[in-house]
Scaffold this active site. Structure first.
Site, PDB file in Angstrom:
ATOM      1  N   LYS A   1       0.842  -1.196   0.000  1.00 28.98           N
ATOM      2  CA  LYS A   1       0.000   0.000   0.000  1.00 28.98           C
ATOM      3  C   LYS A   1       0.876   1.243   0.000  1.00 28.98           C
ATOM      4  O   LYS A   1       1.745   1.407   0.859  1.00 28.98           O
ATOM      5  CB  LYS A   1      -0.917   0.034   1.219  1.00 28.98           C
ATOM      6  CG  LYS A   1      -1.828   1.266   1.274  1.00 28.98           C
ATOM      7  CD  LYS A   1      -2.785   1.205   2.447  1.00 28.98           C
ATOM      8  CE  LYS A   1      -2.176   1.653   3.753  1.00 28.98           C
ATOM      9  NZ  LYS A   1      -1.943   3.131   3.807  1.00 28.98           N
TER      10      LYS A   1
ATOM     11  N   ASP B   1      -3.363   4.354  -2.054  1.00 25.91           N
ATOM     12  CA  ASP B   1      -4.328   4.728  -1.019  1.00 25.91           C
ATOM     13  C   ASP B   1      -4.304   6.245  -0.804  1.00 25.91           C
ATOM     14  O   ASP B   1      -3.732   6.737   0.172  1.00 25.91           O
ATOM     15  CB  ASP B   1      -3.979   3.981   0.273  1.00 25.91           C
ATOM     16  CG  ASP B   1      -4.905   4.308   1.429  1.00 25.91           C
ATOM     17  OD1 ASP B   1      -6.080   4.632   1.182  1.00 25.91           O
ATOM     18  OD2 ASP B   1      -4.437   4.230   2.589  1.00 25.91           O
TER      19      ASP B   1
ATOM     20  N   LYS C   1      -7.330   8.156  -1.158  1.00 23.78           N
ATOM     21  CA  LYS C   1      -8.639   8.523  -0.625  1.00 23.78           C
ATOM     22  C   LYS C   1      -9.159   9.838  -1.225  1.00 23.78           C
ATOM     23  O   LYS C   1      -9.479  10.792  -0.504  1.00 23.78           O
ATOM     24  CB  LYS C   1      -8.593   8.652   0.899  1.00 23.78           C
ATOM     25  CG  LYS C   1      -8.147   7.401   1.640  1.00 23.78           C
ATOM     26  CD  LYS C   1      -8.164   7.635   3.135  1.00 23.78           C
ATOM     27  CE  LYS C   1      -7.726   6.411   3.919  1.00 23.78           C
ATOM     28  NZ  LYS C   1      -6.261   6.149   3.794  1.00 23.78           N
TER      29      LYS C   1
ATOM     30  N   ASP D   1     -13.372  15.096  -3.543  1.00 23.82           N
ATOM     31  CA  ASP D   1     -13.447  16.452  -4.066  1.00 23.82           C
ATOM     32  C   ASP D   1     -14.675  16.515  -4.967  1.00 23.82           C
ATOM     33  O   ASP D   1     -15.475  15.570  -5.008  1.00 23.82           O
ATOM     34  CB  ASP D   1     -12.167  16.795  -4.841  1.00 23.82           C
ATOM     35  CG  ASP D   1     -11.800  18.270  -4.750  1.00 23.82           C
ATOM     36  OD1 ASP D   1     -12.699  19.109  -5.034  1.00 23.82           O
ATOM     37  OD2 ASP D   1     -10.659  18.583  -4.408  1.00 23.82           O
TER      38      ASP D   1
ATOM     39  N   THR E   1     -11.173   3.065  10.186  1.00 24.57           N
ATOM     40  CA  THR E   1     -11.113   2.159  11.336  1.00 24.57           C
ATOM     41  C   THR E   1     -10.575   2.848  12.588  1.00 24.57           C
ATOM     42  O   THR E   1     -10.578   2.262  13.669  1.00 24.57           O
ATOM     43  CB  THR E   1     -10.254   0.918  11.017  1.00 24.57           C
ATOM     44  OG1 THR E   1      -9.011   1.328  10.447  1.00 24.57           O
ATOM     45  CG2 THR E   1     -10.981   0.004  10.043  1.00 24.57           C
TER      46      THR E   1
ATOM     47  N   ARG F   1       2.021  -1.507  10.864  1.00 29.02           N
ATOM     48  CA  ARG F   1       3.015  -1.545  11.944  1.00 29.02           C
ATOM     49  C   ARG F   1       3.354  -2.929  12.487  1.00 29.02           C
ATOM     50  O   ARG F   1       4.530  -3.167  12.821  1.00 29.02           O
ATOM     51  CB  ARG F   1       2.563  -0.609  13.073  1.00 29.02           C
ATOM     52  CG  ARG F   1       2.772   0.856  12.718  1.00 29.02           C
ATOM     53  CD  ARG F   1       2.000   1.811  13.619  1.00 29.02           C
ATOM     54  NE  ARG F   1       0.589   1.847  13.252  1.00 29.02           N
ATOM     55  CZ  ARG F   1      -0.284   2.710  13.758  1.00 29.02           C
ATOM     56  NH1 ARG F   1       0.115   3.609  14.649  1.00 29.02           N
ATOM     57  NH2 ARG F   1      -1.536   2.693  13.364  1.00 29.02           N
TER      58      ARG F   1
END
Length: 237
Positions: free
Chosen positions: A33, A60, A62, A65, A123, A215
């Site tokens: 990603k 990614d 997102k 607009d 999330t 992570r």
């Protein structure tokens, strides 16, 4: 649908990614990603480099607009050859459909149009935060399901959601509708800034079709070993 876990390359620059990749066999083809941090630092060249290394890319960014801006941006991004990219469902059906039209327009002839999915609720967002900050007064699950249905109406291939909502979305959309779930944490891992988390095994059982892990892999003492363990847990039937 069996998929490799997607590794979130949340690093400040390409050099940090190269250091991270040094823990992996060179022939290992990953699904990674590319988020805002690294894309804004390195630009489109980071995607080209990752593809040269043999990796698949989830871009990614997102997008959110006005429809025309999202369509034109997706037309440019389509040329990068990513496998998957996304918009915010909160932008509405017209905006999502415009983003899809841009991808279709910008994809070079003979190449596969990237899958386009929509972010429902992050999330890291709790129901209390959604009520307070967004003034959306339904339940969190109802909001996520509404956004998923809007994404389907717009012609998108799926959504980003938490694993807690995946089965519900599957029931209300289709078996093939992508349910990509971040917030994946192996048992015993720190939750960090995530609110709605789940283990890889539980995410599959809950109806997720793709998972993103950051992570727990990128900050592990042995990233490749941790990746293999998560991959094995995710593929467990």
């Amino acid at each position: 649908m069996s998929q490799r876990p997607i590794i979130a390359l949340d690093f400040p620059n390409r050099q940090a990614i190269e250091t991270f990749f040094s823990h992996f066999p060179k022939e290992e083809s990953l699904f990674v990603k590319v988020g805002m941090e690294i894309f804004y630092q390195e630009g489109p060249s980071i995607v080209a480099w990752l593809k040269e290394q043999g990796h698949d890319v989830f871009l990614d960014l997102k997008l959110h607009d006005i429809p025309n801006t999202v369509e034109r941006a997706m037309t440019r991004l389509a040329d990068l050859g990513v496998s998957l990219t996304n918009v915010h469902a909160a932008g509405g059906v017209e905006m999502m459909a415009a983003g899809l039209a841009g991808l279709q327009k910008g994809t070079p002839r003979g190449e596969k149009v990237p899958n386009l999915i929509a972010v429902t609720q992050l999330t890291s967002t709790s129901e209390a935060q959604m009520h307070r900050d967004q003034q959306i007064l339904t339940s969190l699950q109802a909001s996520v399901l509404h956004y998923a249905k809007c994404a389907q109406t717009a012609g998108l291939q799926g959504v980003v959601c938490s694993a807690h909502e995946a089965e519900m979305i599957k029931a209300q959309t289709s078996e093939t509708f992508i349910r990509l779930t971040p917030g994946i944490r192996p048992a015993g891992s720190a939750v960090g800034d995530q609110k709605r988390v789940m283990t890889p095994q539980n995410a599959r059982q809950a109806g997720a079709t793709m998972i993103v892990v950051g992570r727990p892999i990128t900050q592990a003492a042995s990233p490749y070993e941790r990746y293999l363990a998560i991959k094995e847990a995710w593929e467990e039937q």
